[in-house]
Design an enzyme around this catalytic site. Structure first.
Site, short mmCIF file in Angstrom:
data_model
loop_
_atom_site.label_atom_id
_atom_site.label_comp_id
_atom_site.label_asym_id
_atom_site.label_seq_id
_atom_site.Cartn_x
_atom_site.Cartn_y
_atom_site.Cartn_z
N ASP A 23 -7.32 -69.98 -57.97
CA ASP A 23 -7.80 -70.45 -56.67
C ASP A 23 -7.26 -69.50 -55.60
OD1 ASP A 23 -8.39 -71.74 -54.31
OD2 ASP A 23 -7.93 -73.73 -55.07
N ASP A 118 -14.44 -68.46 -54.32
CA ASP A 118 -12.99 -68.25 -54.28
C ASP A 118 -12.27 -68.91 -55.46
OD1 ASP A 118 -13.40 -70.83 -53.48
OD2 ASP A 118 -12.07 -70.74 -51.74
N GLU A 119 -12.99 -69.14 -56.55
CA GLU A 119 -12.38 -69.72 -57.74
C GLU A 119 -12.89 -69.01 -58.99
OE1 GLU A 119 -11.77 -74.38 -57.30
OE2 GLU A 119 -13.80 -73.78 -56.77
#
Length: 446
Positions: A23, A118-119
């Site tokens: 993350d 964003d992961e």
């Protein structure tokens, strides 16, 4: 109720980590600080437009110390943090960094899933799953991102026997965290969390759980599998029971894909200079231009179009009309209409549909200040299922759209466009992708 032993159809793994959930911390703000060294160690917020009534879409950790976070109204952020740096977000840069980070992670361990911009998720194999080896891989991922992408790009990594727990672990320590949840530590290792810390438990679900007597995580964990099933009234409760105990179910929380994409489109909160009827039409025109290009790039035809407009209201209008309140505080009323038509993908045909919808919008003194426009193409049909038309005019329109696409893919999406969107050519940039995985079309990301 006491916890029942797991069903024999599910396997309790030994103390190994099977998934790493990566993350990226304050991703959009961190990208801006990487690109602009003068912004580092200073409070910063990423915004969609430079307006006090819009909301922050990301905040640096320095800004978070002042109480500024995602969703904070810009005017309120300025009061909480005088001197905060406001940066209009760049989808293109964030997509570029996301792909660069994925390449850095791949240098250490293959990326098996990408839930959002964003992961990233890595699935470990064999001896990689041993706790000491998994931790080494996680540290190497952090180092690869630091070396290959930039020192401001930090991430928190969660390690667990299933994807659901790995996601939970990635949120337990920020920024730059590394948390592992082993089966032997569960479920006690997550008993201190709030119900809202569970992926899939939002405000509505939390309220429903509390209405049924589940106020805390220990109360939830005390339920046996039938109790969890009854609580959710679905198989989701059974899955959650096993996931929270580290069991391997063969279904690790991945979203179930639909058989075919149902729709695509774009929407935009208008900048103040475009909050007029001509300005909003120009923006709607540009949104269609982008959607039609995506339609062709993704090899679909559309059979329907929906147009949505929201109109800002003053106090007297809001009291007289059925109004809602936008997150920015604006009172507004909305309108929408859908049209169906023979399958099409060329811009000219779709524009004719948009013009007919636009003419049917509400008019009068109460509908003169549009502040939001959305265009959605629906009833998508794969190109392979489309029956070609018999008319030459339709073929010429398709050829024209194809020629425009080739130029725009090479030189930028608005290099060639129809005149109606001229005044909004540089407005309505591609929105920041929170859950959408960005795709590169030519020189730009959408």
């Amino acid at each position: 109720m006491t916890a029942a032993p797991p069903s024999s159809e599910f396997r309790i793994p030994e103390d190994r980590f099977v998934f790493l959930h990566i993350d990226l911390n304050s991703f959009f703000a961190s990208v801006e600080q990487q690109l602009h060294p003068e912004y580092r160690n200073r409070p910063l917020a990423v915004v969609p437009t430079n307006s006090d009534t819009t909301a922050c879409i990301a905040a640096s950790y320095e800004a978070k110390e002042f109480g500024v976070k995602t969703g904070t109204i810009v005017g309120e952020a300025k009061q909480k943090c005088p001197g905060i740096i406001l940066v209009e977000g760049s989808h293109t840069e964030y997509a570029r960094f996301s792909h660069a980070i994925a390449e850095a992670v791949e240098r250490v361990c293959p990326v098996s899933h990408t839930p959002s911009i964003d992961e990233m998720v890595c699935q470990l194999m064999g001896r990689e799953q041993l706790p000491e080896n998994a931790r080494r891989i996680a540290h190497n991922i952090k180092q690869a991102i630091y070396q290959d992408v930039g020192e401001m790009l930090r991430c928190s990594i969660g390690m667990a026997p299933n994807r659901y727990l790995a996601k939970i672990a990635s949120d337990m320590q920020k920024p730059d965290g590394l948390i592992g949840l082993l089966p032997s530590q569960l479920p006690r290792a997550i008993a201190h969390l709030e119900l809202r810390d569970l992926p899939g438990v939002g405000a509505r679900t939390e309220a429903r759980l509390k209405a049924q007597g589940i106020q805390t995580m220990p109360q939830l964990l005390a339920l046996d599998r039938p109790g969890m099933h009854k609580l959710w009234d679905s198989v989701w409760g059974d899955r959650l029971y096993h996931w929270l105990r580290g069991h391997v179910t063969g279904d690790d929380g991945a979203p179930v894909p639909s058989e075919i994409q149902k729709s695509l489109g774009h929407s935009h909160v208008l900048a103040p200079e475009h909050r007029t009827i001509p300005g909003s039409w120009a923006v709607a025109h540009k949104l269609l231009h982008k959607a039609a290009m995506r339609l062709r790039m993704e090899k679909f035809y559309a059979g329907s179009m929906a147009l949505h407009i929201r109109f800002a209201l003053n106090r007297e209008q809001a009291e007289r009309l059925r109004s809602k309140q936008h997150f920015s505080g604006l009172k507004h009323t909305g309108w929408g209409m859908e049209a169906r038509f023979p399958d099409a993908q060329d811009t000219l045909t779709l524009l004719e549909v948009l013009q007919k919808l636009w003419q049917k919008r509400p008019q009068g003194p109460d509908f003169e200040k549009p502040f939001f426009v959305g265009v959605t193409l629906g009833r998508l049909l794969p190109e392979s299922h489309h029956n070609p038309g018999l008319f030459a005019d339709q073929d010429r329109r398709s050829q024209l759209s194809s020629a425009i696409d080739q130029i725009n893919l090479k030189h930028g999406h608005t290099t060639v466009h129809l005149a109606g969107m001229m005044s909004a050519r540089d407005s309505a940039p591609t929105r920041i992708a929170f859950t959408q995985i960005p795709v590169q079309y030519g020189s730009e990301w959408m």
